[in-house]
Design a protein around this motif. Structure first.
Motif, short mmCIF file in Angstrom:
data_model
loop_
_atom_site.label_atom_id
_atom_site.label_comp_id
_atom_site.label_asym_id
_atom_site.label_seq_id
_atom_site.Cartn_x
_atom_site.Cartn_y
_atom_site.Cartn_z
N VAL A 109 0.85 -1.18 0.00
CA VAL A 109 0.00 0.00 0.00
C VAL A 109 0.89 1.24 0.00
O VAL A 109 1.77 1.37 0.85
CB VAL A 109 -0.93 0.04 1.24
N ILE A 110 0.67 2.11 -0.98
CA ILE A 110 1.35 3.41 -1.01
C ILE A 110 0.36 4.47 -0.58
O ILE A 110 -0.70 4.62 -1.20
CB ILE A 110 1.88 3.71 -2.43
N VAL A 111 0.69 5.18 0.48
CA VAL A 111 -0.19 6.22 1.01
C VAL A 111 0.46 7.57 0.78
O VAL A 111 1.56 7.83 1.29
CB VAL A 111 -0.45 6.02 2.52
N THR A 112 -0.20 8.39 0.00
CA THR A 112 0.26 9.77 -0.16
C THR A 112 -0.61 10.66 0.71
O THR A 112 -1.81 10.41 0.87
CB THR A 112 0.17 10.23 -1.63
N ILE A 113 0.01 11.68 1.29
CA ILE A 113 -0.70 12.57 2.20
C ILE A 113 -0.58 13.99 1.67
O ILE A 113 0.53 14.53 1.60
CB ILE A 113 -0.13 12.49 3.63
N GLY A 114 -1.70 14.59 1.27
CA GLY A 114 -1.70 15.92 0.71
C GLY A 114 -1.53 15.88 -0.79
O GLY A 114 -1.16 14.85 -1.39
N MET A 130 -1.54 -1.16 -3.93
CA MET A 130 -2.70 -0.28 -3.77
C MET A 130 -2.18 1.13 -3.52
O MET A 130 -1.15 1.32 -2.86
CB MET A 130 -3.54 -0.73 -2.58
N VAL A 131 -2.91 2.12 -4.02
CA VAL A 131 -2.56 3.52 -3.79
C VAL A 131 -3.74 4.20 -3.14
O VAL A 131 -4.88 4.08 -3.60
CB VAL A 131 -2.20 4.24 -5.10
N LEU A 132 -3.47 4.90 -2.05
CA LEU A 132 -4.50 5.66 -1.36
C LEU A 132 -3.97 7.07 -1.14
O LEU A 132 -2.97 7.27 -0.45
CB LEU A 132 -4.84 5.00 -0.03
N GLY A 133 -4.62 8.05 -1.76
CA GLY A 133 -4.23 9.44 -1.61
C GLY A 133 -5.11 10.12 -0.59
O GLY A 133 -6.32 10.31 -0.82
N LEU A 134 -4.54 10.48 0.54
CA LEU A 134 -5.30 11.10 1.63
C LEU A 134 -5.15 12.62 1.58
O LEU A 134 -4.12 13.13 1.13
CB LEU A 134 -4.81 10.59 2.99
N PRO A 135 -6.15 13.34 2.07
CA PRO A 135 -6.03 14.80 2.14
C PRO A 135 -4.94 15.22 3.12
O PRO A 135 -4.52 14.44 3.99
CB PRO A 135 -7.42 15.24 2.65
N GLY A 136 -4.51 16.48 2.99
CA GLY A 136 -3.40 16.97 3.81
C GLY A 136 -3.80 17.55 5.13
O GLY A 136 -2.98 17.59 6.07
N ASN A 137 -5.04 18.06 5.27
CA ASN A 137 -5.44 18.58 6.57
C ASN A 137 -5.49 17.43 7.58
O ASN A 137 -5.97 16.33 7.26
CB ASN A 137 -6.81 19.25 6.48
N PRO A 138 -5.02 17.66 8.80
CA PRO A 138 -4.84 16.54 9.73
C PRO A 138 -6.13 15.80 10.08
O PRO A 138 -6.13 14.56 10.12
CB PRO A 138 -4.20 17.18 10.97
N ALA A 139 -7.22 16.51 10.34
CA ALA A 139 -8.47 15.82 10.66
C ALA A 139 -8.95 15.01 9.46
O ALA A 139 -9.46 13.89 9.62
CB ALA A 139 -9.54 16.81 11.11
N SER A 140 -8.79 15.57 8.27
CA SER A 140 -9.18 14.84 7.06
C SER A 140 -8.33 13.59 6.88
O SER A 140 -8.84 12.52 6.53
CB SER A 140 -9.05 15.75 5.84
N ALA A 141 -7.03 13.73 7.09
CA ALA A 141 -6.14 12.59 6.95
C ALA A 141 -6.50 11.51 7.96
O ALA A 141 -6.55 10.31 7.64
CB ALA A 141 -4.69 13.02 7.13
#
Length: 395
Positions: free
Chosen positions: A241-246, A289-300
């Motif tokens: 799993v590759i997780v990108t943040i922001g 798997m790739v999951l791109g998460l938002p950058g704001n901390p609560a969103s992440a």
């Protein structure tokens, strides 16, 4: 992908993108916290014989109130070998095998013994078989003790051991690569300029996954440059799993999606009908798997709770990987919701729950204060104190 995908649909599509990873066989002591890859069947019967549930004397119920002659004793690990004949009794201890002949245990508090002569001194056992744990009462050889897809919590681990297992087939640990993106990020503890922020999301997510069977590779902070993102994705090779943040939104400097597509990723969905966390992205890059998460901390944090954690559980073989919400009573009113499902950071107030006053997706102070998430479906009417809402505890 132009519209907003409902949360439940997005979760199902995410899980459908990948199969559980291959199993491995581990010693039972190393299998805690893993999900079983196959059913665990009992290799033995427990108890293996009728056992005493109390300290006392093994007798025949029909011979109450005695007298009996005490002819020996049975202890756990040291049973009385010969048959106990009528009008005879054997001293017995908790967990000891019942000798042949007796069918009941008279507890020692109701026994009157003078030398080898024993009599009942009290009400005595209420029935034949009283204070006896019957053979196979817990399980019998061949019984399925634990189903595949079950997480091995301590009681289940003990059950597997009691069933005769020294090793177990479980899914291997999931390799997770974390990539934090943004020119504004500075390493934790480093001085920050006015336009900079300490990079807290990566360590937060690593801690969030600490209770799951994962191996974390923190690729670090990557600036908003396609070349840098390409190198980071190369460094993540081999991850499950590759997780990108922001960087997953639509601004000119949100380059994660273009970088992934240039690298050959297939994006399955992007933008979810949820608040916080709308700019969530999911797909595949080769075997990962790739999951791109938002950058704001609560969103992440919230998107990791609802998507990343279930994905890890699914890859680990969980039979039921999605989070379980449960009902709770509201302590204070809540306004109506809009077109997105809302996940409000909340806390307990006595035996009810309340949403925190600060719901900004950028607020770490409020996130750290939160004890639970309150789920409010899209289009919900205003809720009053005393109404029932769905919550997800965070601890």
């Amino acid at each position: 992908m132009s519209g907003l995908l409902p949360v439940e649909d997005a979760q199902q599509r995410l899980l459908a993108l990948a199969e559980p990873v291959e199993p491995e066989t581990l010693p039972v002591g190393d299998a805690a916290g893993r999900w079983l890859a196959e059913d665990v069947a009992a290799r033995r019967t427990q108890p293996a014989a009728d056992l005493s549930a109390m300290d006392g004397y093994a007798i025949r119920f029909a011979e109450c109130p005695g007298p009996w002659t005490v002819v020996g004793e049975s202890a756990a690990g040291s049973p009385f070998e010969r048959r106990v004949e009528p009008r005879e009794a054997a001293r017995i201890f908790t967990g000891a095998p019942m000798p042949q002949g007796p069918d009941t245990v008279m507890v020692q508090e109701e026994a009157a013994r003078d030398g080898d002569t024993l009599r009942l001194d009290g009400e005595g056992p209420s029935r034949k078989g009283g204070n006896v744990r019957r053979k196979g009462r817990d399980f019998a050889e061949g019984d399925i003790l634990i189903d595949a897809g079950t997480k091995l919590m301590p009681p289940a681990l003990a059950l597997a051991i009691a069933g005769g297992h020294g090793t177990l087939s479980v899914r291997r640990a999931i390799r997770v690569a974390l990539i934090s993106t943004g020119d504004e990020l500075a390493p934790p503890g480093e001085p920050t300029e006015i336009a900079q922020l300490p990079a807290s999301n990566g360590p937060m997510l690593a801690a969030q996954l600490a209770g799951l069977p994962v191996k974390i590779d923190d690729i670090g902070i990557v600036p908003d440059m396609r070349e840098a993102l390409a190198k980071a994705l190369d460094a993540a090779a081999g991850a499950d799993v590759i997780v990108t943040i922001g960087g997953a939104s639509v601004g000119d400097r949100d380059l994660v999606r273009p970088a992934l597509e240039t690298a050959g990723a297939e994006i399955d969905f992007w933008r979810i009908a949820m608040k916080p966390g709308k700019p969530l992205m999911a797909g595949r890059l080769g075997e990962a798997m790739v999951l791109g998460l938002p950058g704001n901390p609560a969103s992440a944090f919230v998107t990791a709770k609802l998507f990343l954690e279930p994905l890890i559980a699914h890859l680990s073989g969980a039979a039921d990987p999605l989070p379980r919400f449960r009902p709770a009573r509201l302590a204070a009113e809540l306004p109506a919701t809009g077109t997105r499902t809302e996940y409000l950071r909340g806390r307990w107030r006595d035996d009810a729950v309340e949403a925190l006053s600060q719901q900004s997706s950028a607020s770490l102070a409020a996130l750290a204060e939160a004890e639970l998430l309150v789920r409010r479906p899209a289009g919900s009417a205003a809720a009053r104190a005393g109404d029932t809402v769905d919550i997800l505890p965070l601890a």
